[in-house]
Design an enzyme around this catalytic site. Structure first.
Site, PDB file in Angstrom:
ATOM      1  N   GLY A 212       0.743  -1.237   0.000  1.00  0.00           N
ATOM      2  CA  GLY A 212       0.000   0.000   0.000  1.00  0.00           C
ATOM      3  C   GLY A 212       0.776   1.291   0.000  1.00  0.00           C
ATOM      4  O   GLY A 212       1.469   1.627  -0.965  1.00  0.00           O
ATOM      5  N   SER A 266     -11.454   6.874  13.364  1.00  0.00           N
ATOM      6  CA  SER A 266     -12.376   7.920  13.823  1.00  0.00           C
ATOM      7  C   SER A 266     -13.544   8.146  12.865  1.00  0.00           C
ATOM      8  O   SER A 266     -14.208   9.167  12.926  1.00  0.00           O
ATOM      9  CB  SER A 266     -11.610   9.229  14.037  1.00  0.00           C
ATOM     10  OG  SER A 266     -10.676   9.110  15.096  1.00  0.00           O
ATOM     11  N   GLY A 267     -13.766   7.206  11.960  1.00  0.00           N
ATOM     12  CA  GLY A 267     -14.970   7.238  11.147  1.00  0.00           C
ATOM     13  C   GLY A 267     -14.886   8.000   9.842  1.00  0.00           C
ATOM     14  O   GLY A 267     -15.928   8.304   9.242  1.00  0.00           O
ATOM     15  N   SER A 394      -6.388  -5.155   6.514  1.00  0.00           N
ATOM     16  CA  SER A 394      -6.686  -5.672   5.176  1.00  0.00           C
ATOM     17  C   SER A 394      -7.424  -4.599   4.373  1.00  0.00           C
ATOM     18  O   SER A 394      -8.121  -3.755   4.932  1.00  0.00           O
ATOM     19  CB  SER A 394      -7.518  -6.947   5.270  1.00  0.00           C
ATOM     20  OG  SER A 394      -8.710  -6.717   6.004  1.00  0.00           O
ATOM     21  N   TYR A 520     -23.083   6.540  11.788  1.00  0.00           N
ATOM     22  CA  TYR A 520     -23.244   6.102  10.409  1.00  0.00           C
ATOM     23  C   TYR A 520     -24.081   7.098   9.593  1.00  0.00           C
ATOM     24  O   TYR A 520     -23.753   8.262   9.517  1.00  0.00           O
ATOM     25  CB  TYR A 520     -23.803   4.671  10.353  1.00  0.00           C
ATOM     26  CG  TYR A 520     -22.929   3.689  11.097  1.00  0.00           C
ATOM     27  CD1 TYR A 520     -21.591   3.530  10.759  1.00  0.00           C
ATOM     28  CD2 TYR A 520     -23.422   2.953  12.187  1.00  0.00           C
ATOM     29  CE1 TYR A 520     -20.762   2.653  11.448  1.00  0.00           C
ATOM     30  CE2 TYR A 520     -22.609   2.074  12.882  1.00  0.00           C
ATOM     31  CZ  TYR A 520     -21.288   1.925  12.505  1.00  0.00           C
ATOM     32  OH  TYR A 520     -20.472   1.087  13.199  1.00  0.00           O
ATOM     33  N   ARG A 521     -25.186   6.669   9.002  1.00  0.00           N
ATOM     34  CA  ARG A 521     -25.951   7.559   8.121  1.00  0.00           C
ATOM     35  C   ARG A 521     -26.540   8.745   8.878  1.00  0.00           C
ATOM     36  O   ARG A 521     -26.763   9.808   8.280  1.00  0.00           O
ATOM     37  CB  ARG A 521     -27.053   6.758   7.432  1.00  0.00           C
ATOM     38  CG  ARG A 521     -26.504   5.711   6.462  1.00  0.00           C
ATOM     39  CD  ARG A 521     -27.561   4.718   6.023  1.00  0.00           C
ATOM     40  NE  ARG A 521     -28.570   5.345   5.166  1.00  0.00           N
ATOM     41  CZ  ARG A 521     -29.564   4.670   4.592  1.00  0.00           C
ATOM     42  NH1 ARG A 521     -29.680   3.365   4.801  1.00  0.00           N
ATOM     43  NH2 ARG A 521     -30.441   5.292   3.839  1.00  0.00           N
ATOM     44  N   ASN A 523     -25.093  10.614  10.790  1.00  0.00           N
ATOM     45  CA  ASN A 523     -24.104  11.688  10.933  1.00  0.00           C
ATOM     46  C   ASN A 523     -24.348  12.845   9.956  1.00  0.00           C
ATOM     47  O   ASN A 523     -23.753  13.920  10.104  1.00  0.00           O
ATOM     48  CB  ASN A 523     -22.691  11.132  10.735  1.00  0.00           C
ATOM     49  CG  ASN A 523     -22.309  10.171  11.843  1.00  0.00           C
ATOM     50  OD1 ASN A 523     -22.878  10.205  12.937  1.00  0.00           O
ATOM     51  ND2 ASN A 523     -21.344   9.302  11.576  1.00  0.00           N
TER      52      ASN A 523
END
Length: 613
Positions: A212, A266-267, A394, A520-521, A523
């Protein structure tokens, strides 16, 4: 060298500076042959990689690769910024003199590609025609075919990107030599790996990895580390580790664009790829531009701050990616997308792949399944049975065109105007759901003191953050004080300032540990409030550390949250904040030449907290 010249001629690579560079490193590394590649070569290279065992078939138009088991992540301690000027040394950039590092790397590379093909990858880290394109062209040389395949997905690849340069010599020279991975002493005192960006020469020299960010040199080494230096040296732009999204209001027809930085875990990717919650989907559409890098500049015609994602793909973390957390990411690697998975669990009999969090439990029938090291799951001992199937780091690599909600103008030369810049770290307390900051210096101050609690347990300091300025800690290319001033200068030159904000999706109940906000959504909701605040449609409530929403201002239609939890995430713990300010002051004292405006912002916040107390 006649065969090299013939190969370059046949590929249409006429730029004399590129040819000289290729010749030099072909001779230095001892590569057996040269091959110039373009995106059109992808299908052929995939077939060659499958035949050579470098890739495995993971279903229709999907592929799996496995890296050496000690070569699975970026290595910050072996990553260096080198220049000829000691004043470029910062707290985090591992600065070393180029006079030391260039000979060291070239010595390690000498003859190290013997018996291999050197692939020549001309690439562009920008939409074609973009204002920052002069800093976006590069040529990576690599002796690993899988690196070529990832680069084709992560950047725009073709000879045309280096053939029509305004200055034919202005391209990044990026050299990747894999080395003998099994004998490099990874993580020992005798570690042979080095990942060096010679920033003032626009040269990148990486030795000792095929993973990577250590090997895809257009991505982090150029797209972040070199770009940060180029932006500062040219005084033209900022190269940041930021996600970038668009929000379209179907009712008003208005479009907004938000970028921002988040430390690891941290999303950031989930936020970048989110969809509108069901309750708001009829009115709002969220578009994906990028999840990892944004270059920011002031448009000379209208004076506004603009941004773009220099990448052409997504190099996403697979762990915990599922239909709930990130359906957008999951469908960006659907069959037929030509996506490449790295270091996940793989079943060569069924061509299936799996990673922790993909489903609540791993496949019940473990026959044929191999873990990320290639070892059969069915043959694990009792002590090994609970080990991860996939490596925690991964990855999946896919092009932006595969992302279901990709913005229609993601590849437009103009870029997009930036309305807001947000920062977000994972903290269990102190940080509310969102706090907005109108003042530029206070916004930059907040970014410089960004952090997350990811390492607090290991350090034995509960609640203490690992600071990650602007989420750019591993990619700082020059001193943090100069960086802060450059940030103030670039954003400060915009005729219309973006609004800043700090977000936190991770507050937890101290008693039972549950997350107070569903995330998630959902936010999208605090981000909509932020845009309303910028537009003067709401006022919020003033606090010493910024403006936070009132319960009435935040659109909570369809959100499952208790009144007590809502009260907590929309309030400020003054005592906890005063403790944090002491840590922040010690953190900022590390940086030389920190602008007085940043110290003034720190003092203002500290004084406001004292007054509130």
């Amino acid at each position: 060298m006649a065969d090299v010249e013939a190969t370059l001629d046949a590929a249409g690579l006429k730029n004399p500076h590129v040819r000289e560079y290729v010749r030099y490193y072909a001779e230095l590394t001892g590569a057996d042959r040269i091959e110039v590649v373009s995106a059109a070569d992808d299908s052929r290279l995939i077939q060659e990689a499958l035949a050579a065992g470098e890739l495995s078939d993971a279903g229709e138009g999907l592929y799996y690769s496995r890296s050496y088991h000690k070569d699975t992540a970026r290595s910050e301690e072996r990553t260096v910024v080198a220049t000829s000027d000691p004043k470029d040394k910062g707290q985090y950039n591992n600065w070393k003199p180029s006079s030391e590092m260039k000979p060291l790397l070239e010595d390690k590379m000498r003859g190290a590609s013997a018996g291999k093909t050197m692939y020549v990858i001309p690439y562009l880290m920008a939409p074609p025609g973009n204002a920052l394109a002069p800093w976006a062209a590069g040529v990576e040389l690599t002796d690993a075919r899988t690196v070529v395949l990832h680069m084709i997905r992560m950047s725009r690849v073709g000879v045309e990107f280096v053939e029509n340069l305004e200055d034919p010599n202005q391209f990044v020279r990026a050299v990747h030599v894999t080395g003998d991975l099994e004998n490099l002493g990874q993580g020992t005192p005798d570690d042979q790996r080095w990942f060096v960006t010679v920033a003032d020469e626009r040269t990148i020299l990486h030795y000792g990895s095929s993973y990577g960010g250590n090997a895809l040199l257009g991505k982090i080494a150029h797209g972040l580390r070199q770009a940060a230096y180029d932006g500062w040296a040219s005084k033209k732009f900022l190269g940041e580790q930021y996600m970038l999204i668009g929000i379209h209001d179907k009712e008003t027809g208005k479009d907004y664009h938000i970028c921002g930085g988040f430390p690891s875990a941290s999303g950031k990717t989930n936020l970048a790829m989110m969809l509108a919650p069901d309750a708001l989907g009829d009115r709002y559409h969220v578009s994906f531009y990028g999840d990892d890098i944004a270059w920011l500049w002031v448009n000379e015609e209208n004076g506004k701050l603009y941004g773009m994602n220099p990448e052409y793909g997504v190099f996403g973390v697979a762990k915990d990616t599922n239909e709930l957390t990130n359906p957008t990411a999951l469908h960006s690697v659907d069959p037929g997308t030509q996506a490449i998975f790295t270091n996940i669990a793989y079943n060569p009999d069924t061509k299936q792949v799996w990673w922790e969090g993909r489903t609540p439990q791993p496949p019940a029938d473990i026959a044929g399944w191999l873990d990320w090291k290639g070892n059969p799951i069915s043959e694990r001992s009792e002590d090994e049975k609970d080990l991860p199937w996939a490596h925690p780091n991964s990855r999946f690599t896919t092009t932006l065109d595969n992302v279901p909600n990709i913005a229609k103008d993601y590849n437009a030369a103009a870029g997009v105007p930036i309305d807001a810049i947000i920062f977000g770290g994972r903290t269990r307390d102190r940080e509310p759901l969102i706090r907005a900051i109108h003042d530029l210096a206070e916004g930059v101050y907040d970014g410089l003191t960004l952090g997350a609690e990811a390492t607090s347990a290991a350090e034995g300091k509960e609640g203490v953050l690992r600071y990650d300025p602007m989420s750019n800690r591993p990619f700082m290319a020059y001193g943090e004080g100069d960086y802060a001033q450059h940030y103030l200068d670039i954003v400060g030159a915009a005729s219309e300032q973006p609004i800043f904000a700090h977000v936190n999706w991770f507050q937890r109940d101290p008693q039972d540990g549950h997350y107070l906000w569903p995330g998630y959504r959902e936010n999208l909701r605090p981000l909509l409030w932020l845009l309303q605040l910028k537009n003067g449609e709401v006022k919020g409530q003033e606090t010493p550390v910024g403006i936070i929403p009132t319960k009435e201002e935040l659109n909570l239609e369809g959100v499952d949250i208790t009144p007590e939890d809502l009260e907590t995430i929309l309030s400020i713990d003054i005592d906890r904040w005063k403790q944090e300010m002491d840590y922040r002051e010690e953190h900022l004292k590390q940086f030389e030449n920190l602008p007085e405006a940043i110290w003034e912002a720190h003092r203002r916040v500290a004084a406001a907290l004292d007054e509130q107390a």
